[in-house]
Design a protein around this motif. Structure first.
Motif, PDB file in Angstrom:
ATOM      1  N   ALA A  18       1.415  -0.486  -7.016  1.00 22.85           N
ATOM      2  CA  ALA A  18       1.775  -1.573  -6.113  1.00 22.85           C
ATOM      3  C   ALA A  18       1.933  -2.836  -6.946  1.00 22.85           C
ATOM      4  N   TRP A  20       3.289  -7.210  -6.841  1.00 23.17           N
ATOM      5  CA  TRP A  20       3.965  -8.436  -6.425  1.00 23.17           C
ATOM      6  C   TRP A  20       4.499  -9.010  -7.724  1.00 23.17           C
ATOM      7  N   HIS A  39       4.153   1.042  -3.439  1.00 23.05           N
ATOM      8  CA  HIS A  39       3.543   0.883  -2.119  1.00 23.05           C
ATOM      9  C   HIS A  39       4.453  -0.024  -1.288  1.00 23.05           C
ATOM     10  N   PRO A  40       4.631   0.256   0.000  1.00 23.35           N
ATOM     11  CA  PRO A  40       5.565  -0.522   0.821  1.00 23.35           C
ATOM     12  C   PRO A  40       5.206  -1.997   0.966  1.00 23.35           C
ATOM     13  N   ASP A  41       3.975  -2.400   0.685  1.00 21.26           N
ATOM     14  CA  ASP A  41       3.618  -3.815   0.736  1.00 21.26           C
ATOM     15  C   ASP A  41       3.882  -4.536  -0.579  1.00 21.26           C
ATOM     16  N   SER A  42       4.511  -3.863  -1.523  1.00 22.27           N
ATOM     17  CA  SER A  42       4.921  -4.515  -2.764  1.00 22.27           C
ATOM     18  C   SER A  42       6.021  -5.515  -2.442  1.00 22.27           C
ATOM     19  N   ALA A  43       6.143  -6.550  -3.277  1.00 17.14           N
ATOM     20  CA  ALA A  43       7.096  -7.609  -2.951  1.00 17.14           C
ATOM     21  C   ALA A  43       7.526  -8.381  -4.187  1.00 17.14           C
ATOM     22  N   HIS A  67      -2.754  -8.187   2.178  1.00 15.35           N
ATOM     23  CA  HIS A  67      -1.867  -7.040   2.392  1.00 15.35           C
ATOM     24  C   HIS A  67      -2.462  -5.722   1.904  1.00 15.35           C
ATOM     25  N   PHE A  68      -3.424  -5.798   1.006  1.00 11.26           N
ATOM     26  CA  PHE A  68      -4.032  -4.599   0.430  1.00 11.26           C
ATOM     27  C   PHE A  68      -5.556  -4.685   0.587  1.00 11.26           C
TER      28      PHE A  68
END
Length: 107
Positions: A18, A20, A39-43, A67-68
């Motif tokens: 994951a 950011w 991971h889908p909450d990566s940005a 988010h995690f």
């Protein structure tokens, strides 16, 4: 879970679970290639939103924690080992300096 907070604008490191990652042309390419495995909450985040890198680091760490909730370590890459951990973050866990950044361990 380990989450990477990547401030290197030309990140070319290995795939991570994951992340950011700071916005740049090179990082958009890395993120697009890795997106299906992240991971889908990566940005991707933009430094332009913040008045300083210190402020950005605070908001990135707090955003990752939100988010995690299962985070174990936040691995900060792309900041010099001499970069100070902002006072606002000192109580978030145990910090360890590395040559390529630092790691925040959940306590």
């Amino acid at each position: 879970m380990d989450i990477h907070a990547i401030f290197d604008e030309n990140y070319s490191g290995p795939l991570v679970e994951a992340a950011w990652i700071v916005e740049s042309a090179a990082n958009r390419e890395w993120f697009a290639a890795a997106k299906g495995q992240l991971h889908p909450d990566s940005a991707i985040f933009s430094l332009d939103r913040y008045r300083s890198v210190e402020t950005a680091l605070c908001h990135v760490v707090w955003g990752i924690e939100g988010h995690f909730p299962q985070w174990r370590r936040i691995i900060v890459l792309g900041l010099a080992s001499t970069f100070p951990v902002p006072a606002e973050l000192e109580r978030e866990g145990r910090w360890e300096k590395r040559t390529d950044g630092f790691v925040l361990y959940r306590t």
